[in-house]
Design an enzyme around this catalytic site. Structure first.
Site, PDB file in Angstrom:
ATOM      1  N   CYS A 272      -6.008   1.586   5.783  1.00  0.00           N
ATOM      2  CA  CYS A 272      -6.774   0.544   6.357  1.00  0.00           C
ATOM      3  C   CYS A 272      -6.051   0.235   7.700  1.00  0.00           C
ATOM      4  O   CYS A 272      -5.166   0.906   8.368  1.00  0.00           O
ATOM      5  CB  CYS A 272      -6.432  -0.417   5.196  1.00  0.00           C
ATOM      6  SG  CYS A 272      -4.837  -0.890   5.184  1.00  0.00           S
TER       7      CYS A 272
ATOM      8  N   CYS B 239      -2.213  -0.463   7.665  1.00  0.00           N
ATOM      9  CA  CYS B 239      -1.418   1.058   7.260  1.00  0.00           C
ATOM     10  C   CYS B 239      -1.571   1.848   8.779  1.00  0.00           C
ATOM     11  O   CYS B 239      -0.747   2.469   8.975  1.00  0.00           O
ATOM     12  CB  CYS B 239      -2.016   1.745   6.167  1.00  0.00           C
ATOM     13  SG  CYS B 239      -1.603   0.903   4.506  1.00  0.00           S
TER      14      CYS B 239
ATOM     15  N   HIS C 294       0.848  -0.894   0.121  1.00  0.00           N
ATOM     16  CA  HIS C 294      -0.039   0.030   0.110  1.00  0.00           C
ATOM     17  C   HIS C 294       1.097   1.164  -0.142  1.00  0.00           C
ATOM     18  O   HIS C 294       2.031   1.351   0.510  1.00  0.00           O
ATOM     19  CB  HIS C 294      -0.965  -0.027   1.261  1.00  0.00           C
ATOM     20  CG  HIS C 294      -1.907  -0.760   1.119  1.00  0.00           C
ATOM     21  ND1 HIS C 294      -3.167  -1.099   1.992  1.00  0.00           N
ATOM     22  CD2 HIS C 294      -2.384  -1.822   0.252  1.00  0.00           C
ATOM     23  CE1 HIS C 294      -3.912  -1.803   1.785  1.00  0.00           C
ATOM     24  NE2 HIS C 294      -3.438  -2.417   0.823  1.00  0.00           N
TER      25      HIS C 294
ATOM     26  N   GLU D   2       0.808   3.869   1.851  1.00  0.00           N
ATOM     27  CA  GLU D   2       1.468   4.319   3.222  1.00  0.00           C
ATOM     28  C   GLU D   2       2.504   3.436   3.770  1.00  0.00           C
ATOM     29  O   GLU D   2       3.547   4.082   4.280  1.00  0.00           O
ATOM     30  CB  GLU D   2       0.280   4.191   4.219  1.00  0.00           C
ATOM     31  CG  GLU D   2      -0.883   5.069   3.839  1.00  0.00           C
ATOM     32  CD  GLU D   2      -2.193   4.112   3.248  1.00  0.00           C
ATOM     33  OE1 GLU D   2      -1.696   3.598   2.312  1.00  0.00           O
ATOM     34  OE2 GLU D   2      -3.316   4.144   3.724  1.00  0.00           O
TER      35      GLU D   2
END
Lengths: 147, 147
Positions: free
Chosen positions: B85, B88, B55, B57
């Site tokens: 999420c 993260c 992801h 992040e």
């Protein structure tokens, strides 16, 4: 083909945790097994990589997905020596891991103190195997750190 | 030294999301700023890397910690185009991020549907800036995917 037991695989994860210990990392190890075969081994490397995301589970998931060339690990089992944290539980969710076996519980940072629902609803969770040995290794590590 | 605004930085994160869109990744972008300077830029690369942990992040945190040579980002701000999420948010917790600014909310997978406490207690959270533009980009992406 020889069929290995859960305790064989957890012992392999413990071996990874012991390598972390020797390298002055918080001693957590993880392996991922697909159809009775180890496809990923990892240990915590947050200090070595200067990277808080380099937990054993994250490194093992990245490695397993590369090995399979697939983003989902529905047919796979993770064996990890400490209960996953929130970050790692979130990663296990995205990977849709088939099973997670963790040794020691982590009452302070373990995902289950937040919610069992952080994992994928189809993920089977088992815990406690080799918990004492894992906890002892962690205790020894923090004792070493303080001295 | 020129001082940039939050909207300048969020727009930089949006540029990363647009690159993800062009590369057929779910369009989420993140940047990390330390003392008014961008030290990391990333976009979601889960498809390209076949890695659910990739992801925006996570990649940005890894990159920022490498840039600083430090595991903690207490003096840093993350600008991300979608609410983080659980995975993260857990990574942001470990990094002890100073501030998180996210654009669009994620009612399905955002961390806040579980608990605001997934983040570090000292992390300041702001949301909503450029939310419409981010949501539109995501909607366009899923529309493109269906066609």
């Amino acid at each position: 083909m020889e069929i290995y037991s859960d305790s064989y695989f957890m012992n392999e994860a413990m071996k990874m945790a012991k390598i972390a210990f020797e390298e002055n990392e918080i001693p957590v190890g993880a392996i991922i097994v697909c159809r009775n075969k180890i496809i990923a081994k990892a240990y915590n490397q947050t200090e070595m990589l200067t990277d808080v995301t380099a937990h054993a589970e994250i490194l093992a998931i990245t490695s397993a997905e590369n090995a399979l060339g697939a983003k989902y690990l529905t047919e796979c089992k993770m064996y990890v020596t400490l209960e996953p944290c929130v970050m790692c539980a979130g990663a296990c969710f995205w990977a849709q891991l088939g099973e997670i076996h963790y040794a020691a519980s982590d009452p302070k940072r373990g995902f289950s103190r937040i919610s069992e629902n952080l994992l994928h609803p189809r993920t089977i969770v088992k815990s406690g195997m080799m918990a004492e040995e894992s906890k002892q290794l962690l205790d020894d590590f923090f004792k070493k750190l303080r001295n």
